[in-house]
Design an enzyme around this catalytic site. Structure first.
Site, mmCIF file in Angstrom:
data_model
loop_
_atom_site.group_PDB
_atom_site.id
_atom_site.type_symbol
_atom_site.label_atom_id
_atom_site.label_comp_id
_atom_site.label_asym_id
_atom_site.label_seq_id
_atom_site.Cartn_x
_atom_site.Cartn_y
_atom_site.Cartn_z
ATOM 1 N NE ARG A 1 -2.704 1.082 3.557
ATOM 2 C CZ ARG A 1 -3.597 1.204 4.544
ATOM 3 N NH1 ARG A 1 -4.884 1.342 4.232
ATOM 4 N NH2 ARG A 1 -3.222 1.171 5.802
ATOM 5 C CG ASP B 1 -4.549 3.075 11.003
ATOM 6 O OD1 ASP B 1 -5.505 3.826 11.315
ATOM 7 O OD2 ASP B 1 -4.627 2.240 10.095
#
Length: 539
Positions: free
Chosen positions: A169, A453
């Site tokens: 990613r 996150d």
């Protein structure tokens, strides 16, 4: 000679911190490849970022969203994405995490079918993390990576057949990489992460009967998916890699993308692998886009918004139906609960919540889902094994009974829960703790037995902004104001100082984290991503 090879290369900016072995990644050829990507695609990226602002202004004016009438023919058309490559046929369990050396070994060995090797929300983009993450992936493919703990315990890779397939990613389109410039301009972080990984590993992966696979984050429209598709076509041509080798899974983690799922798959159809229900960024996107749209769009405490909420069910069921209609994988989101190897009670609660979450996803038709910790792989696998058996997926479940309307996707006011003082305090606690860790280079952090996150920190600060703007009155009768938030933040900072001790407190970035949280939560002008001002504080 290719366009990339013939153009002047990208330049490592003055002041970039030294990173061991960086020359193995930042070769002249790789930098020339990045320069080619930048010159061709950075202008269109800038146009699309401007379109985001126009779309947000329209939402602010109308207070609503709908499916695009101009793309109705795509939604009604008879088309399917390219068949999945063998390495991505079975995706029942995917583990996520940053690309530091320890995580690289543990994720590949975890027993998950896929590892989302993350340069985005689970990784703070320090120059060291950006470059060393690329080195670690190369070392993993060359089987020269290992890890030894401070206690002397060593970890090494298992046999190739047992390793997770890597789906990398890159950063979203909104972030620059200031340490690399082309013609005096910073290169988009997305192109740096994608370009270095593809340049160094495409042929390595093909030799292993796999390929360069990607997760695409923060996508807001089908035009952004089209840009990625053009990047893929160009990159494959430049390196002589067969077209269609790249496969991409798009995270549907913005409210605008939820209205364009079919269009996004269509734009990427030769390179598409599936869609993912990125639940935490999705909530952030709802708050961000409708932050000043009145009481209807005021979310309660973050942890009170579960996946069984009607508007979240509409989103996930539409995603499964869309994917299976078009022959793509539907991948579920990540339960934030993490196990504890020290506290049996915390561990049992975490496992039970994750089990229920994954059983719901498997029952709804998802083909796989995410976990954030190796100990959760067996839990998620059991949930999907019970539904899939020996089948690699359940794309044959077309979910044709699902018929989701725009109103259902936007029915935030269907929730009975309301904002609470404890919810406000938790937003401040998580925001300060996460930002402090991020400023130290850590992107995935366990806080209060949840894996946080950048997405969850974004929800925290965005809810604070929205609650102030809407004049929310909490369960204790207090109105949310900037002054109340400052009081809560000051109390939390004092508690952290007392808990950690003066020496540890001074060694951290606590005051900067506190100040930045207040900046992005209280400023009248809402900044689109907290990582934009935070990035200026990183090395």
């Amino acid at each position: 000679m290719s366009e990339a090879a013939s153009s002047p290369p990208a330049v490592v900016a003055d002041g970039a911190p030294p990173v061991p072995r960086s020359r193995e990644v930042l070769t002249d050829e790789a930098l020339a490849f990045l320069a080619g990507l930048h010159r061709r695609f950075a202008p269109r990226r800038a146009e699309l970022l401007a379109r985001r602002k126009e779309r947000r202004a329209e939402i602010a004016r109308t207070g609503t969203l709908d499916f695009r009438p101009e793309t109705a023919d795509v939604r009604s058309g008879d088309w399917r994405v390219a068949p999945a490559p063998a390495a991505l046929e079975d995706r029942r369990v995917e583990i996520t995490g940053p690309t530091d050396r320890k995580m690289t070994v543990n994720a590949l060995n975890s027993g998950a079918r896929v590892w989302l090797a993350d340069f985005e929300d689970a990784s703070a983009p320090t120059w060291h993390n950006v470059v060393s993450g690329q080195i670690n992936l190369i070392d993993a493919y060359e089987r020269r990576i290992d890890f030894t703990t401070p206690e002397g315990k060593s970890y090494a890779l298992k046999d190739d057949a047992e390793l997770a397939t890597v789906v990398m990613r890159p950063r979203g389109w909104h972030l620059d990489e200031r340490h690399l410039t082309v013609d005096g301009e910073p290169v988009p972080g997305a192109l740096v992460d994608f370009g270095l990984y593809f340049f160094h590993n495409a042929r390595r992966l093909l030799a292993k009967d796999k390929g360069p696979y990607f997760y695409l984050p923060k996508t807001e429209s089908y035009l952004e998916a089209r840009l990625w598709n053009d990047v893929f076509v160009f990159a494959q041509d430049q390196l002589g890699i067969p077209q269609g080798t790249i496969r991409a899974t798009v995270l549907i983690e913005t409210i605008t993308a939820a209205f364009e799922m079919e269009e996004i798959l269509y734009e990427l159809r030769d390179h598409a692998a599936g869609l993912n229900a990125g639940r935490w960024d999705y909530l952030f996107s709802i708050v961000k886009n409708f932050r000043d749209a009145g009481e209807k769009f005021v979310l309660p405490d973050r942890n009170a918004v579960t996946m069984t909420a009607p508007f979240m069910r509409a989103y996930t069921e539409l995603l499964v139906r869309t994917c299976h209609k078009r022959g793509a994988h539907a991948i579920g989101g990540m339960a934030a609960f993490i196990p504890s190897r020290r506290d049996p009670e915390v561990n049992a609660k975490a496992l039970e919540k994750v089990r229920a979450d994954k059983e719901r996803e498997a029952g709804d038709g998802f083909d796989g889902s995410w976990v954030a910790h190796p100990d959760l792989v067996p839990v998620a696998r059991a949930a999907f094994d019970a539904v899939l058996g020996e089948r690699p997926h359940q794309k044959d479940r077309l979910r044709e009974e699902v018929d989701v309307t725009a109103d259902q996707l936007l029915a935030v006011d269907s929730l009975e829960a309301k904002p609470t003082f404890e919810g406000l305090r938790n937003a401040v606690q998580v925001g300060i703790r996460y930002i402090e860790a991020w400023l130290r280079g850590l992107g995935a952090v366990a806080i209060f037995n949840l894996m946080e996150d950048a997405a969850t920190a974004e929800i925290s600060r965005s809810q604070i902004w929205q609650w102030i703007d809407a004049g929310v009155v909490l369960d204790n009768g207090e109105k949310v104001t900037a002054e109340l938030v400052r009081e809560v933040a000051a109390a939390e900072l004092a508690a952290i100082r007392a808990e950690s001790g003066e020496q540890a407190f001074a060694a951290g970035s606590w005051q900067r984290a506190h100040d930045l949280l207040l900046q992005v939560s209280l400023d009248e002008t809402y900044v689109d991503f907290l990582t934009l001002p935070a990035y200026e504080l990183l090395d």
